[in-house]
Design an enzyme around this catalytic site. Structure first.
Site, mmCIF file in Angstrom:
data_model
loop_
_atom_site.group_PDB
_atom_site.id
_atom_site.type_symbol
_atom_site.label_atom_id
_atom_site.label_comp_id
_atom_site.label_asym_id
_atom_site.label_seq_id
_atom_site.Cartn_x
_atom_site.Cartn_y
_atom_site.Cartn_z
ATOM 1 N N GLY A 274 49.338 53.473 39.968
ATOM 2 C CA GLY A 274 49.491 53.979 38.614
ATOM 3 C C GLY A 274 49.360 52.878 37.593
ATOM 4 O O GLY A 274 49.365 51.685 37.918
ATOM 5 N N GLN A 275 49.229 53.294 36.331
ATOM 6 C CA GLN A 275 49.094 52.342 35.230
ATOM 7 C C GLN A 275 49.792 52.912 34.016
ATOM 8 O O GLN A 275 49.686 54.105 33.733
ATOM 9 C CB GLN A 275 47.615 52.085 34.924
ATOM 10 C CG GLN A 275 47.387 51.060 33.827
ATOM 11 C CD GLN A 275 45.936 50.624 33.750
ATOM 12 O OE1 GLN A 275 45.189 50.763 34.712
ATOM 13 N NE2 GLN A 275 45.536 50.101 32.605
ATOM 14 N N GLY A 276 50.530 52.070 33.301
ATOM 15 C CA GLY A 276 51.235 52.502 32.114
ATOM 16 C C GLY A 276 51.020 51.546 30.966
ATOM 17 O O GLY A 276 50.141 50.674 31.009
ATOM 18 N N CYS A 277 51.837 51.719 29.935
ATOM 19 C CA CYS A 277 51.686 50.898 28.731
ATOM 20 C C CYS A 277 51.921 49.421 29.009
ATOM 21 O O CYS A 277 51.324 48.563 28.352
ATOM 22 C CB CYS A 277 52.668 51.376 27.663
ATOM 23 S SG CYS A 277 52.428 53.071 27.120
ATOM 24 N N PHE A 278 52.774 49.111 29.965
ATOM 25 C CA PHE A 278 53.212 47.728 30.132
ATOM 26 C C PHE A 278 52.789 47.103 31.457
ATOM 27 O O PHE A 278 53.149 45.967 31.732
ATOM 28 C CB PHE A 278 54.730 47.657 29.980
ATOM 29 C CG PHE A 278 55.217 48.270 28.703
ATOM 30 C CD1 PHE A 278 54.925 47.682 27.478
ATOM 31 C CD2 PHE A 278 55.935 49.453 28.713
ATOM 32 C CE1 PHE A 278 55.360 48.254 26.292
ATOM 33 C CE2 PHE A 278 56.379 50.031 27.535
ATOM 34 C CZ PHE A 278 56.082 49.433 26.315
ATOM 35 N N GLY A 279 52.050 47.819 32.270
ATOM 36 C CA GLY A 279 51.618 47.221 33.521
ATOM 37 C C GLY A 279 51.130 48.240 34.521
ATOM 38 O O GLY A 279 50.823 49.384 34.172
ATOM 39 N N LYS A 295 55.296 46.095 40.967
ATOM 40 C CA LYS A 295 55.006 46.319 39.553
ATOM 41 C C LYS A 295 54.470 45.026 38.963
ATOM 42 O O LYS A 295 55.118 43.985 39.072
ATOM 43 C CB LYS A 295 56.273 46.738 38.797
ATOM 44 C CG LYS A 295 56.805 48.103 39.165
ATOM 45 C CD LYS A 295 58.038 48.432 38.334
ATOM 46 C CE LYS A 295 58.615 49.779 38.732
ATOM 47 N NZ LYS A 295 57.745 50.896 38.366
ATOM 48 N N ASP A 386 66.316 54.344 30.002
ATOM 49 C CA ASP A 386 65.012 55.028 30.045
ATOM 50 C C ASP A 386 64.983 56.040 31.187
ATOM 51 O O ASP A 386 64.066 56.059 32.002
ATOM 52 C CB ASP A 386 63.887 54.001 30.210
ATOM 53 C CG ASP A 386 62.513 54.586 29.902
ATOM 54 O OD1 ASP A 386 62.450 55.710 29.354
ATOM 55 O OD2 ASP A 386 61.505 53.923 30.213
#
EC number: 2.7.10.2
Length: 587
Positions: A274-279, A295, A386
């Site tokens: 997966g990929q998100g805003c921060f890594g 991560k 979060d």
């Protein structure tokens, strides 16, 4: 942010040896961890083994691997009692040059157990010496070494394990009593036409003379003798004891001794998950031996110094419902190494093919597991900041674990730190936290209420049709989301308790855990027997059921033109469990 004040009381993980020794003994970060291709798990399921001769039982269709974790008492400090010879509960392959490989059943002389979770041991079988994970061994000739002894697991966790439809009737375990100090409980799987697959619990009482009994007319000098007797005779139990409840190898506490800050070169990134805003999140391997999740954070996401300081606190948080932090690469780009969870993020799981087979009992059970993990965070005076479905990970047997706790505080991105920026999870955040930065365990409770809506709607975005700014304004004016479709009012009422304006009026996670674990016995009116959900199954294939066999057919049969009381099922039916032609569960 709080930190650990004392050693966690929650037990670690383990399993036991079955064969009797003699005739009298018997988490803005992407959380998804599901690769596009099948990966070999780090641990393997150990199947249940028969205790004595097992009568032929009709096979229930469906099935799953058992829970990622089974709890048991911590054994650190056992040498203080003079015990130095331990027996291996599982096979272990060394991961470093200083580790000691051993096989289940090997006897090990403990040389030093004062250095934490990894003990220095000498194998009496191979003559070699090295470090071993302390939760893989138990004192020789002790009850802890028995495969059927599960220690301090809860009644609910025992049911989660025993309700595996692959378990034959009479599958059992022995655990400590939750209500009576010094007593034990025998938990046994059973089946009948009215309840379907269910679990019976029998209190094992202790005599003043040191013996044990379930009924006073039949007494035993040891638990081993009690188990041996009831494996041959039901004698008042729902069924004689057949198989020890199966379970999996536990996670080790850390990758190896002193493997905390590790070199980047020791990690191999294999499958991007997966990929998100921060890594990004990768499935990978550490030291060529151990499956892990990794991560990778974009440079500048957070201060390496601040992260390392926070990670020192995070690694002390140990609970079966928290994703374990294994190790870190502390120089940028920062790598965070955790245990690998095979089913990925809860959000992806709910929205995917498997999610449509989840029913309310399974959704409530998943919520109870998350509340259990957060109750531990609450006890440790820590704050998640979060909490949402994207930061919950799912493993085998629908095990749910909380991930990414504490990391949100460290993010140094303007679009996040503004608290109303595009990257900030405003729809999950309590108003006092979003407006004033007051993050507490009570703001986590608010977020948990939002997470409950994600569960009951199978991953729908909260506040549908509203943008972030509108959500904040409406919530401040008293708006709360209405009851989701097909969600019981009692569960929506719990959500509303989590969304009370005054943080101090919101429930504790301890209360939320207890409420959800007892949900179907204390809050809901009785449902017709043919609609009663009676068990858990892991989804091995999209067509697998999450209900017990008989209950699934009784519940879903009418929409295919089949009568609930019918005892046979014929033909190919879309959505039915993989074994279509079967006799409905009959003991």
């Amino acid at each position: 942010m709080g930190s650990s004040k004392s050693k966690p009381k929650d037990p670690s993980q383990r399993r036991r040896s079955l064969e009797p020794p003699d005739s009298t003994h018997h988490g803005g970060f992407p959380a998804s961890q599901t690769p596009n291709k099948t990966a070999a798990p780090d641990t393997h399921r150990t199947p249940s083994r028969s205790f004595g001769t097992v009568a032929t039982e009709p096979k229930l269709f469906g099935g799953f691997n058992t829970s990622d974790t089974v709890t048991s008492p911590q054994r650190a400090g056992a040498l203080a009692g003079g015990v130095t010879t331990f027996v291996a509960l599982y096979d272990y392959e060394s991961r470093t040059e200083t580790d000691l490989s051993f096989k289940k059943g090997e006897r090990l002389q403990i040389v030093n157990n004062t250095e934490g979770d990894w003990w220095l041991a000498h194998s009496l079988t191979t003559g070699q010496t090295g470090y071993i994970p302390s939760n893989y061994v138990a004192p020789s000739d002790s009850i802890q070494a028995e495969e059927w002894y599960f220690g301090k697991i809860t009644r609910r966790e025992s049911e989660r394990l025993l309700l595996n439809p692959e378990n034959p009737r009479g599958t059992f375990l022995v655990r400590e009593s939750e209500t009576t100090k010094g007593a034990y409980c025998l938990s046994v799987s059973d089946f009948d036409n009215a309840k379907g697959l269910n679990v019976k619990h029998y209190k094992i009482r202790k005599l003043d003379s040191g013996g044990f009994y379930i009924t006073s007319r039949t007494q035993f000098s040891s638990l081993q003798q009690l188990v041996a007797y009831y494996s041959k005779h039901a004698d008042g139990l729902c069924h004689r004891l057949t198989n020890v409840c199966p379970t999996s190898k536990p996670q080790t506490q850390g990758l190896a001794k002193d493997a905390w800050e590790i070199p980047r070169e020791s990690l191999r990134l294999e499958v991007k998950l997966g990929q998100g805003c921060f890594g990004e999140v990768w499935m990978g391997t550490w030291n060529g031996t151990t499956r892990v999740a990794i991560k990778t954070l974009k440079p500048g996401t957070m201060s390496p110094e601040a992260f390392l300081q926070e990670a020192q606190v995070m690694k002390k948080l140990r609970h079966e419902k928290l994703v374990q932090l294994y190790a870190v690469v502390s120089e940028e780009p920062i790598y965070i190494v955790t245990e690998y969870m095979s089913k990925g993020s809860l959000l992806d799981f709910l929205k995917g093919e498997m999610g449509k087979y989840l029913r309310l009992p399974q959704l409530v059970d998943m919520a109870a597991q998350i509340a259990s993990g957060m109750a531990y965070v609450e006890r440790m005076n820590y704050v998640h900041r979060d909490l949402r479905a994207a930061n919950i990970l799912v493993g085998e047997n629908l095990v749910c674990k909380v991930a990414d706790f504490g990391l949100a505080r460290l993010i140094e991105d303007n679009e996040y730190t503004a608290r109303q920026g595009a990257k900030f999870p405003i729809k999950w955040t309590a108003p006092e936290a979003a407006l004033y930065g007051r993050f507490t365990i009570k703001s986590d409770v608010w977020s948990f209420g939002i997470l409950l809506t994600e569960l009951t709607t199978k991953g729908r975005v909260p506040y549908p049709g509203m943008v972030n700014r509108e959500v904040l304004d409406q919530v401040e004016r008293g708006y709360r989301m209405p009851c989701p479709p097909e969600c019981p009012e009692s569960l929506h009422d719990l959500m509303c308790q989590c969304w009370r304006k005054d943080p101090e009026e919101r429930p504790t996670f301890e209360y939320l855990q207890a409420f959800l674990e007892d949900y179907f016995t204390s809050t809901e009116p009785p449902v017709p027997a043919w609609r009663e959900p009676i068990g858990l199954e892991l989804l091995l294939a999209p067509e697998a059921s999450l209900w017990g066999t008989g209950a699934w057919l009784r519940a879903e049969g009418p929409r295919f033109g089949e009568q609930p009381q019918s005892r046979m099922w014929h033909g190919e039916v879309s959505g039915a469990p993989s074994l279509i032609k079967t006799v409905l569960g009959h003991p």
